[in-house]
Design a protein around this motif. Structure first.
Motif, short mmCIF file in Angstrom:
data_model
loop_
_atom_site.label_atom_id
_atom_site.label_comp_id
_atom_site.label_asym_id
_atom_site.label_seq_id
_atom_site.Cartn_x
_atom_site.Cartn_y
_atom_site.Cartn_z
N LYS A 87 -13.37 -4.94 7.73
CA LYS A 87 -12.31 -3.94 7.79
C LYS A 87 -11.31 -4.27 6.69
O LYS A 87 -10.88 -5.42 6.57
CB LYS A 87 -11.64 -3.96 9.16
CG LYS A 87 -12.58 -3.60 10.29
CD LYS A 87 -11.90 -3.76 11.62
CE LYS A 87 -12.89 -3.51 12.74
NZ LYS A 87 -12.32 -3.83 14.05
N VAL A 88 -10.93 -3.26 5.90
CA VAL A 88 -10.08 -3.49 4.74
C VAL A 88 -8.81 -2.66 4.84
O VAL A 88 -8.85 -1.47 5.15
CB VAL A 88 -10.84 -3.15 3.44
CG1 VAL A 88 -9.92 -3.25 2.23
CG2 VAL A 88 -12.05 -4.05 3.28
N LEU A 89 -7.69 -3.32 4.55
CA LEU A 89 -6.38 -2.68 4.50
C LEU A 89 -5.82 -2.88 3.10
O LEU A 89 -5.66 -4.02 2.65
CB LEU A 89 -5.44 -3.29 5.54
CG LEU A 89 -3.99 -2.85 5.51
CD1 LEU A 89 -3.85 -1.34 5.74
CD2 LEU A 89 -3.18 -3.62 6.56
N LEU A 90 -5.55 -1.78 2.41
CA LEU A 90 -4.91 -1.82 1.10
C LEU A 90 -3.43 -1.50 1.29
O LEU A 90 -3.08 -0.39 1.70
CB LEU A 90 -5.55 -0.82 0.15
CG LEU A 90 -7.05 -0.94 -0.09
CD1 LEU A 90 -7.53 0.13 -1.08
CD2 LEU A 90 -7.44 -2.32 -0.56
N LEU A 91 -2.58 -2.48 1.00
CA LEU A 91 -1.13 -2.33 1.17
C LEU A 91 -0.46 -2.11 -0.18
O LEU A 91 -0.70 -2.88 -1.12
CB LEU A 91 -0.53 -3.59 1.80
CG LEU A 91 -0.92 -3.91 3.23
CD1 LEU A 91 -0.46 -5.30 3.60
CD2 LEU A 91 -0.32 -2.87 4.17
N SER A 92 0.37 -1.09 -0.27
CA SER A 92 1.11 -0.81 -1.51
C SER A 92 0.22 -0.96 -2.73
O SER A 92 0.53 -1.71 -3.66
CB SER A 92 2.33 -1.75 -1.62
OG SER A 92 3.18 -1.63 -0.52
N PRO A 93 -0.93 -0.28 -2.72
CA PRO A 93 -1.93 -0.54 -3.76
C PRO A 93 -1.49 -0.12 -5.16
O PRO A 93 -0.91 0.95 -5.35
CB PRO A 93 -3.14 0.27 -3.31
CG PRO A 93 -2.59 1.34 -2.44
CD PRO A 93 -1.38 0.77 -1.79
N LEU A 94 -1.78 -0.97 -6.11
CA LEU A 94 -1.68 -0.62 -7.51
C LEU A 94 -2.97 0.15 -7.82
O LEU A 94 -4.07 -0.38 -7.64
CB LEU A 94 -1.60 -1.88 -8.39
CG LEU A 94 -1.73 -1.66 -9.89
CD1 LEU A 94 -0.56 -0.83 -10.42
CD2 LEU A 94 -1.81 -2.99 -10.61
N LEU A 95 -2.82 1.40 -8.23
CA LEU A 95 -3.99 2.25 -8.43
C LEU A 95 -4.11 2.77 -9.85
O LEU A 95 -5.06 3.48 -10.17
CB LEU A 95 -3.95 3.44 -7.45
CG LEU A 95 -3.94 3.06 -5.97
CD1 LEU A 95 -3.62 4.27 -5.11
CD2 LEU A 95 -5.27 2.44 -5.57
N GLY A 96 -3.16 2.44 -10.70
CA GLY A 96 -3.21 2.93 -12.07
C GLY A 96 -1.97 2.53 -12.84
O GLY A 96 -1.35 1.51 -12.57
N ARG A 97 -1.61 3.36 -13.79
CA ARG A 97 -0.44 3.09 -14.63
C ARG A 97 0.84 3.06 -13.79
O ARG A 97 0.95 3.80 -12.82
CB ARG A 97 -0.28 4.17 -15.70
CG ARG A 97 -1.31 4.10 -16.78
CD ARG A 97 -1.00 5.21 -17.80
NE ARG A 97 -1.98 5.18 -18.85
CZ ARG A 97 -1.80 4.57 -20.01
NH1 ARG A 97 -0.68 3.94 -20.26
NH2 ARG A 97 -2.74 4.58 -20.93
N THR A 98 1.79 2.27 -14.23
CA THR A 98 3.09 2.21 -13.59
C THR A 98 4.16 2.49 -14.65
O THR A 98 4.16 1.86 -15.71
CB THR A 98 3.34 0.81 -12.99
OG1 THR A 98 2.31 0.54 -12.04
CG2 THR A 98 4.68 0.74 -12.31
N HIS A 99 5.04 3.42 -14.34
CA HIS A 99 6.17 3.73 -15.22
C HIS A 99 7.45 3.67 -14.40
O HIS A 99 7.66 4.50 -13.53
CB HIS A 99 6.04 5.14 -15.82
CG HIS A 99 4.82 5.33 -16.64
ND1 HIS A 99 4.69 4.82 -17.91
CD2 HIS A 99 3.66 5.97 -16.38
CE1 HIS A 99 3.50 5.14 -18.39
NE2 HIS A 99 2.85 5.84 -17.48
N LEU A 100 8.26 2.67 -14.65
CA LEU A 100 9.56 2.56 -14.00
C LEU A 100 10.61 2.79 -15.08
O LEU A 100 11.17 1.86 -15.63
CB LEU A 100 9.71 1.19 -13.34
CG LEU A 100 8.62 0.79 -12.34
CD1 LEU A 100 8.83 -0.62 -11.84
CD2 LEU A 100 8.61 1.76 -11.18
#
Length: 183
Positions: A87-100
């Protein structure tokens, strides 16, 4: 209960969420994406996660991946055999580019085109049970992106947590984990 943990960038297995998960486990292991692990190539990071999955493939295993750990896990699952009862739980996943923009930060994780292609063509092996959770105010994982990826992965459960950012508050995290472990 057997728990495996893949930390976020700079995380450790014996601190923060890792320590909390270890306290709930009868058996515990994982990969910390600390400075030592991050000094290895991305391919070596993927191989370390694949080895962890191979060595711990058994019934009643719960794998929790956080942020960057989610990104590496998704790569580790490309073209791999099915994870029998994990069983897998992905928390606050990084799924690609991030622009802050407000913080003057931009990031593009490695092998992003490969992950996008694997998602589009259904090449990621779905675990026995898959849940994705992120905060509504998470600047790294936008709600629309989480919903899209959850659909592509045929996730069993996904949820956007109101009033939560990338770092989910302890009491909310405890509720998320309790619900996940009950599945």
């Amino acid at each position: 209960m057997k728990i495996l943990y893949l930390s976020g960038r700079g995380g450790e297995l014996d601190q923060g969420l890792g320590r909390h998960l270890q306290s709930r486990a009868t058996e515990f292991g994982g990969v910390a994406f600390n400075d030592v692990t991050l000094s290895h190539s991305f391919g070596d990071q993927i191989a370390a996660v694949q080895q962890l999955l191979h060595d711990n493939a058994c019934d009643n295993t719960h794998l929790i991946a956080n942020s960057y750990g989610c990104y590496v896990l998704l790569h580790a699952l490309i073209d791999q055999p099915l994870m029998v009862a994990t069983k897998v739980l992905l928390l606050s996943p990084l799924l690609g580019r991030t622009h802050l923009r407000t913080q003057g930060f931009s990031s593009r994780p490695p092998r992003l085109k490969r992950l996008d292609a694997a998602l589009t063509h259904g090449l990621i092996s779905k675990p026995h049970y898959l849940a994705l959770i992120a905060g509504a105010d998470d600047p790294i994982c936008e709600p629309a992106e989480l919903q899209n990826i959850a659909g592509l992965l045929q996730a069993d459960h996904w949820k956007i947590l109101p009033k939560q950012g990338h770092m989910i508050e302890h009491d909310v995290m405890d509720t998320v984990l309790t619900e996940f472990f009950a599945k």
